[in-house]
Design a protein around this motif. Structure first.
Motif, PDB file in Angstrom:
ATOM      1  N   ALA A 218       8.644  -5.495  -5.169  1.00  0.00           N
ATOM      2  CA  ALA A 218       8.224  -4.416  -6.068  1.00  0.00           C
ATOM      3  C   ALA A 218       6.714  -4.223  -6.035  1.00  0.00           C
ATOM      4  N   GLN A 219       5.979  -5.299  -5.749  1.00  0.00           N
ATOM      5  CA  GLN A 219       4.530  -5.200  -5.605  1.00  0.00           C
ATOM      6  C   GLN A 219       4.118  -4.854  -4.177  1.00  0.00           C
ATOM      7  N   ASP A 220       4.749  -5.511  -3.204  1.00  0.00           N
ATOM      8  CA  ASP A 220       4.301  -5.398  -1.809  1.00  0.00           C
ATOM      9  C   ASP A 220       4.654  -4.066  -1.168  1.00  0.00           C
ATOM     10  N   VAL A 221       5.832  -3.523  -1.494  1.00  0.00           N
ATOM     11  CA  VAL A 221       6.243  -2.280  -0.833  1.00  0.00           C
ATOM     12  C   VAL A 221       5.266  -1.141  -1.121  1.00  0.00           C
ATOM     13  N   PRO A 222       4.928  -0.840  -2.386  1.00  0.00           N
ATOM     14  CA  PRO A 222       3.938   0.223  -2.604  1.00  0.00           C
ATOM     15  C   PRO A 222       2.572  -0.099  -2.013  1.00  0.00           C
ATOM     16  N   ALA A 223       2.166  -1.374  -2.102  1.00  0.00           N
ATOM     17  CA  ALA A 223       0.828  -1.739  -1.637  1.00  0.00           C
ATOM     18  C   ALA A 223       0.690  -1.677  -0.126  1.00  0.00           C
ATOM     19  N   LEU A 224       1.733  -2.107   0.594  1.00  0.00           N
ATOM     20  CA  LEU A 224       1.631  -2.252   2.043  1.00  0.00           C
ATOM     21  C   LEU A 224       2.318  -1.138   2.827  1.00  0.00           C
ATOM     22  N   LEU A 225       3.312  -0.513   2.227  1.00  0.00           N
ATOM     23  CA  LEU A 225       4.080   0.519   2.926  1.00  0.00           C
ATOM     24  C   LEU A 225       4.052   1.865   2.204  1.00  0.00           C
TER      25      LEU A 225
END
Length: 286
Positions: A218-225
């Protein structure tokens, strides 16, 4: 344990390929040439789910579809835990083995978090994302969590093992009128025994048990993708991942998002609306 089943080449006209991952022998297909698209299935399916889409796209894309360990024609290692995090690791190994760059990744059901987990670790190699009836955040609705508790209970775990419940009741219960008997058998016959179905028993429990992984996604997907071109193809009659609950969160996560609604499709969209999905992918990633 490997599955002693040879798909009908008229239904599944692809060459089987194999990859020796760190955890076991993985089956996959790799068809066509062009920009690579990696197709990630959910439970209780396998790469057979994507057969229509692969046939429709392999004239212009390189189409790769994996069977996770415990699913399809892949091995059933006795010492593998069949957790979402473990499937993510193996998928990442396949991406690295095939040296996939400028990658388009499609995930549906558990294929969303499994695929996105591998993609966030390789964000510089990802061109775009396709999501269909999936989530990448903790699964909170009471109905989903109740499903996890019930299907994780000892009696229901026995029914999954002894009666192939997830295939017979949930997959074929939704698709029974859509599939021929031969197509239905391709879902049944890759889970022929209790030993072969062991990986299926883990997936319902993961709705709750995989929360740490889903919290991280939930944190990594918006931040990285979140800046990657993204397509959501959504079965609007899905009672598992309801569009009104899921699509707003996907809108929030991705800045460059197209949504294609599939008004007659339920959960297994690849069987119910393959033509619409093919057209949507071609239009989004020409």
């Amino acid at each position: 344990m490997l599955i002693d089943f040879v798909p009908d080449e008229t239904l599944y006209p692809f060459e089987s390929r194999w990859f020796d991952s760190s955890a076991g022998r993985v089956h996959y297909i790799d068809e066509g040439a062009g920009p690579p698209i990696l197709f990630c299935h959910g439970s209780p399916t396998w790469s057979f789910l994507y057969r229509h889409i692969v046939k429709g796209l392999r004239d212009r894309y390189r189409c790769i579809a994996i069977d996770y360990l415990g699913f399809g024609l892949s091995e059933r290692p006795a010492d593998f835990g069949y957790r979402i995090a473990e499937h993510t690791t193996v998928l990442g190994e396949l991406i690295d083995h095939l040296q996939l760059d400028d990658l388009i990744l499609m995930g549906q059901d558990w294929g969303g978090p499994i695929g996105l987990g591998a993609a966030t670790a390789r964000a510089d190699r990802v061109r775009g994302i396709v999501l269909g009836n999936t989530v990448f955040w903790p699964i909170e609705p009471l109905a989903n969590r109740a499903f996890s508790v019930i299907l994780g209970s000892r009696p229901m775990q026995r029914r999954i093992l002894e009666r192939n419940l997830l295939v017979e009741r949930f997959l074929l219960g939704e698709l029974g009128g859509k599939l021929t008997e031969a197509e239905a058998d391709h879902y049944r016959m890759v889970q022929p025994t209790e030993v072969a179905r062991r990986g299926l028993t883990v997936m319902p429990k993961e709705i709750r048990a995989a929360r740490p992984l889903l919290d991280q996604l939930a944190q990594d997907v918006p931040a990285l993708l979140g800046h990657k071109p993204t397509l959501a193809v959504w079965g609007m009659r899905d009672v598992v991942f309801r569009p009104k609950a899921c699509l707003p969160r996907i809108h929030d996560a991705f800045a460059d998002l197209d949504v294609v609604e599939l008004p007659r499709a339920q959960h297994f969209i690849q069987e119910q609306a393959p033509g619409e999905i093919i057209s949507a992918i071609v239009n989004r990633f020409p």
